[in-house]
Scaffold this motif. Structure first.
Motif, PDB file in Angstrom:
ATOM      1  N   TYR A 162       0.818  -1.219   0.000  1.00 21.71           N
ATOM      2  CA  TYR A 162       0.000   0.000   0.000  1.00 21.71           C
ATOM      3  C   TYR A 162       0.847   1.263   0.000  1.00 21.71           C
ATOM      4  O   TYR A 162       0.396   2.335  -0.387  1.00 21.71           O
ATOM      5  CB  TYR A 162      -0.937   0.020   1.220  1.00 21.71           C
ATOM      6  N   ILE A 163       2.117   1.156   0.433  1.00 19.19           N
ATOM      7  CA  ILE A 163       2.988   2.336   0.522  1.00 19.19           C
ATOM      8  C   ILE A 163       3.218   2.943  -0.858  1.00 19.19           C
ATOM      9  O   ILE A 163       3.487   4.147  -0.978  1.00 19.19           O
ATOM     10  CB  ILE A 163       4.340   1.964   1.183  1.00 19.19           C
ATOM     11  N   ILE A 164       3.109   2.133  -1.904  1.00 17.53           N
ATOM     12  CA  ILE A 164       3.352   2.613  -3.270  1.00 17.53           C
ATOM     13  C   ILE A 164       2.410   3.743  -3.642  1.00 17.53           C
ATOM     14  O   ILE A 164       2.793   4.681  -4.350  1.00 17.53           O
ATOM     15  CB  ILE A 164       3.243   1.451  -4.284  1.00 17.53           C
ATOM     16  N   ILE A 165       1.180   3.691  -3.147  1.00 16.18           N
ATOM     17  CA  ILE A 165       0.220   4.747  -3.462  1.00 16.18           C
ATOM     18  C   ILE A 165       0.016   5.708  -2.308  1.00 16.18           C
ATOM     19  O   ILE A 165      -0.204   6.905  -2.496  1.00 16.18           O
ATOM     20  CB  ILE A 165      -1.140   4.142  -3.915  1.00 16.18           C
ATOM     21  N   VAL A 166       0.110   5.218  -1.062  1.00 13.60           N
ATOM     22  CA  VAL A 166      -0.148   6.075   0.105  1.00 13.60           C
ATOM     23  C   VAL A 166       0.948   7.121   0.282  1.00 13.60           C
ATOM     24  O   VAL A 166       0.668   8.298   0.553  1.00 13.60           O
ATOM     25  CB  VAL A 166      -0.295   5.228   1.383  1.00 13.60           C
ATOM     26  N   ASN A 167       2.205   6.712   0.129  1.00 12.44           N
ATOM     27  CA  ASN A 167       3.307   7.668   0.310  1.00 12.44           C
ATOM     28  C   ASN A 167       3.222   8.832  -0.679  1.00 12.44           C
ATOM     29  O   ASN A 167       3.321  10.000  -0.276  1.00 12.44           O
ATOM     30  CB  ASN A 167       4.658   6.951   0.181  1.00 12.44           C
ATOM     31  N   PRO A 168       3.022   8.591  -1.986  1.00 12.04           N
ATOM     32  CA  PRO A 168       2.874   9.720  -2.918  1.00 12.04           C
ATOM     33  C   PRO A 168       1.694  10.633  -2.589  1.00 12.04           C
ATOM     34  O   PRO A 168       1.769  11.843  -2.792  1.00 12.04           O
ATOM     35  CB  PRO A 168       2.677   9.022  -4.271  1.00 12.04           C
ATOM     36  N   LEU A 169       0.605  10.057  -2.071  1.00 14.14           N
ATOM     37  CA  LEU A 169      -0.550  10.877  -1.727  1.00 14.14           C
ATOM     38  C   LEU A 169      -0.242  11.818  -0.565  1.00 14.14           C
ATOM     39  O   LEU A 169      -0.719  12.955  -0.527  1.00 14.14           O
ATOM     40  CB  LEU A 169      -1.745   9.981  -1.372  1.00 14.14           C
ATOM     41  N   ILE A 170       0.562  11.350   0.384  1.00 17.12           N
ATOM     42  CA  ILE A 170       0.960  12.203   1.502  1.00 17.12           C
ATOM     43  C   ILE A 170       1.941  13.271   1.026  1.00 17.12           C
ATOM     44  O   ILE A 170       1.821  14.451   1.374  1.00 17.12           O
ATOM     45  CB  ILE A 170       1.584  11.353   2.627  1.00 17.12           C
ATOM     46  N   LEU A 171       2.922  12.875   0.204  1.00 13.24           N
ATOM     47  CA  LEU A 171       3.917  13.826  -0.291  1.00 13.24           C
ATOM     48  C   LEU A 171       3.294  14.847  -1.250  1.00 13.24           C
ATOM     49  O   LEU A 171       3.856  15.930  -1.449  1.00 13.24           O
ATOM     50  CB  LEU A 171       5.058  13.082  -0.990  1.00 13.24           C
ATOM     51  N   LYS A 172       2.136  14.515  -1.806  1.00 14.46           N
ATOM     52  CA  LYS A 172       1.433  15.466  -2.677  1.00 14.46           C
ATOM     53  C   LYS A 172       1.101  16.743  -1.922  1.00 14.46           C
ATOM     54  O   LYS A 172       1.173  17.846  -2.471  1.00 14.46           O
ATOM     55  CB  LYS A 172       0.156  14.821  -3.219  1.00 14.46           C
ATOM     56  N   ASP A 173       0.768  16.606  -0.633  1.00 16.39           N
ATOM     57  CA  ASP A 173       0.436  17.775   0.182  1.00 16.39           C
ATOM     58  C   ASP A 173       1.664  18.636   0.465  1.00 16.39           C
ATOM     59  O   ASP A 173       1.536  19.774   0.911  1.00 16.39           O
ATOM     60  CB  ASP A 173      -0.198  17.332   1.500  1.00 16.39           C
ATOM     61  N   ALA A 174       2.854  18.076   0.220  1.00 11.56           N
ATOM     62  CA  ALA A 174       4.086  18.861   0.373  1.00 11.56           C
ATOM     63  C   ALA A 174       4.450  19.557  -0.938  1.00 11.56           C
ATOM     64  O   ALA A 174       5.357  20.388  -0.964  1.00 11.56           O
ATOM     65  CB  ALA A 174       5.235  17.961   0.816  1.00 11.56           C
ATOM     66  N   THR A 186       4.589  18.719   9.144  1.00 13.06           N
ATOM     67  CA  THR A 186       5.320  19.540  10.112  1.00 13.06           C
ATOM     68  C   THR A 186       6.276  20.506   9.406  1.00 13.06           C
ATOM     69  O   THR A 186       6.206  21.718   9.600  1.00 13.06           O
ATOM     70  CB  THR A 186       6.120  18.662  11.094  1.00 13.06           C
ATOM     71  N   ILE A 187       7.159  19.949   8.554  1.00 12.80           N
ATOM     72  CA  ILE A 187       8.186  20.779   7.928  1.00 12.80           C
ATOM     73  C   ILE A 187       7.618  21.695   6.847  1.00 12.80           C
ATOM     74  O   ILE A 187       7.913  22.890   6.809  1.00 12.80           O
ATOM     75  CB  ILE A 187       9.309  19.889   7.344  1.00 12.80           C
ATOM     76  N   VAL A 188       6.795  21.143   5.962  1.00 10.25           N
ATOM     77  CA  VAL A 188       6.304  21.925   4.832  1.00 10.25           C
ATOM     78  C   VAL A 188       5.048  22.722   5.183  1.00 10.25           C
ATOM     79  O   VAL A 188       5.024  23.947   5.051  1.00 10.25           O
ATOM     80  CB  VAL A 188       6.037  21.022   3.608  1.00 10.25           C
ATOM     81  N   VAL A 189       4.000  22.027   5.638  1.00 12.76           N
ATOM     82  CA  VAL A 189       2.727  22.701   5.877  1.00 12.76           C
ATOM     83  C   VAL A 189       2.791  23.648   7.090  1.00 12.76           C
ATOM     84  O   VAL A 189       2.442  24.829   6.985  1.00 12.76           O
ATOM     85  CB  VAL A 189       1.599  21.672   6.067  1.00 12.76           C
TER      86      VAL A 189
END
Length: 438
Positions: free
Chosen positions: A42-54, A99-102
């Motif tokens: 699931y990390i293949i799709i979940v990680n990009p979705l989280i990084l999208k907000d960055a 934390t860092i970006v948003v």
């Protein structure tokens, strides 16, 4: 002891080359690798979705996620010979993004720069005696608490994926999911099947359960809402996020504080995970070093740092003991560039039962904690409950490691502890303070 278990135990001390010569060991490791891969896929799709907000393009960070996972698993296979799957970590990717970006208002390029600095410090610790000193200084009760805490964390993840628990709408944090819906019903079927196969000691029990549950899902048309996709045509633009680390403000206070907090997360979350996951602790040093190198490289590949996936435990429980398991996972991650859409036919409900059972097995480590000694039990208890309640392994570790020396000093046992225990307590206290300021 049955034949299969003796083969697994024998594989603990085998080199990668020796393991490849034993057909039974290879078979166990292949099943373990496939099981571990599906558990973390699931990390293949979940990680990009989280990084999208960055601000990192989703269709490009998919490549970064896959490539960093392939490299990490290959390092685990050939450098550490350990049954550990490395992928961009859940938790650290949230710290990176929210934390860092948003919250701090830094760019994703600066966040990658912070990740590179933190990872470099991690490597300095990993390749020196500091790593051994710190790992040996951790009290046995806290080590057991870490294992149990990660186990409870996995149980929570599994129950959520199964739809058996959902976020509460009123005063409750979580409530029972709707058991009349297809996903929870499918997950309960998979859980029962997995339990029966496991207690009957059927070879490849978890893998068989995942495949059987996926087939049931296919025939009844049960699929996850988010279907992963990879557009290989975009691979030509992948260079847009590679080596984009921004170090221009590396002396600024926000950069330094964020780098310190991320270093604490990477070093001690990785240490805690490996202490809790590795069947053979003799491989800790090499595995810790390999994890540090992959973490450093991941930032330059355009993704948040990698860590050992807690879901590696599902492969280890299936019999994974050598780097062959990691090698199999690396191959599957590489193939996912083309076959990611097929993962849609392996719904979360098919994976969830394996994660739940694996977590329950890890929670057995509670039995190693001296319950009669409250100064040993309570710090471990904080780790166990705060890891899942805060969705952060590092936060759980922080409270446990800060509490432990306080309780020992209160009992007049200050001289019985070594200086690294105090150092860890101070470092984690600073991490909590800096995290609050961030």
């Amino acid at each position: 002891m049955d034949k299969q278990q003796s083969q697994v135990d024998l594989a603990n001390d085998m080199t990668l080359r020796e393991a490849l010569r034993h057909k039974d060991v290879v078979r166990n490791e292949l099943i373990a690798g496939v099981t571990g891969f599906f558990a973390i896929s699931y990390i293949i799709i979940v990680n990009p979705l989280i990084l999208k907000d960055a601000g990192i393009p989703t269709d490009l960070s998919v490549f970064a996620t896959i490539f960093s996972s392939v490299i990490g698993c290959l390092v685990m296979a050939f450098w550490a010979n350990a049954p550990i799957i490395l992928t961009p970590g859940m938790g650290v990717n949230a710290f990176f993004t929210y934390t860092i970006v948003v919250n701090m208002g830094l760019s994703w390029r600066e966040a990658l720069g912070i990740a590179a600095v933190a990872s470099f410090v991690y490597m300095l610790i990993a390749f020196t005696k500091v790593s051994t000193i710190l790992s040996e200084a951790i009290p046995e009760s806290l080590k057991s608490g870490i294992t149990a805490g990660i186990g409870l964390f996995l149980v929570e993840i599994g129950l959520e994926k199964a739809g058996l628990i959902v976020a509460g709408k009123t005063s409750s944090l979580v409530v029972l999911g709707d058991l009349t819906k297809p996903t929870p019903m499918l997950a309960l079927f998979g859980l029962i099947l997995s339990l029966v196969l496991y207690i009957r000691k059927v070879k490849g029990n978890f893998f068989i359960a995942i495949i059987a549950t996926s087939l049931v899902a296919f025939f009844f048309g049960i699929k996850d809402a988010d279907t992963p996709s990879v557009d290989l045509a975009r691979l030509g633009q992948y260079h847009e996020i590679v080596f984009k680390n921004d170090f221009s403000h590396w002396l600024s206070t926000p950069f330094i504080l964020a780098a310190f907090s991320m270093t604490m997360i990477l070093v001690f979350e990785s240490m805690g995970l490996l202490q809790g996951l590795l069947p053979n602790q003799k491989k800790f040093k090499k595995t810790f070093e390999g994890s540090a190198v992959t973490t450093f490289l991941s930032g330059f590949l355009g993704t948040s740092p990698t860590v050992a996936a807690a879901e590696s435990a599902s492969g280890i429980e299936t019999g994974g003991r050598t780097g062959i398991m990691a090698l199999v996972a690396a191959v599957l991650f590489a193939l996912s560039l083309v076959f990611v859409p097929l993962l849609a036919y392996v719904p979360s409900a098919a994976i969830a039962p394996v994660i739940i059972i694996t977590g329950a097995l890890m929670m057995a480590a509670i039995g190693n904690i001296k319950m009669a000694d409250f100064s040993e039990w309570f710090p471990a208890f904080l780790i166990i409950v705060l890891i899942p309640f805060t969705n952060s392994i590092s936060t759980g570790l922080a409270f446990g490691f800060v509490c432990y020396p306080i309780m020992k000093v209160a009992l007049g046992k200050a001289k019985e502890m070594t200086w690294p225990v105090y150092l860890l307590g101070v470092l984690f206290l600073l991490d909590l303070v800096f995290s609050a300021l961030l």
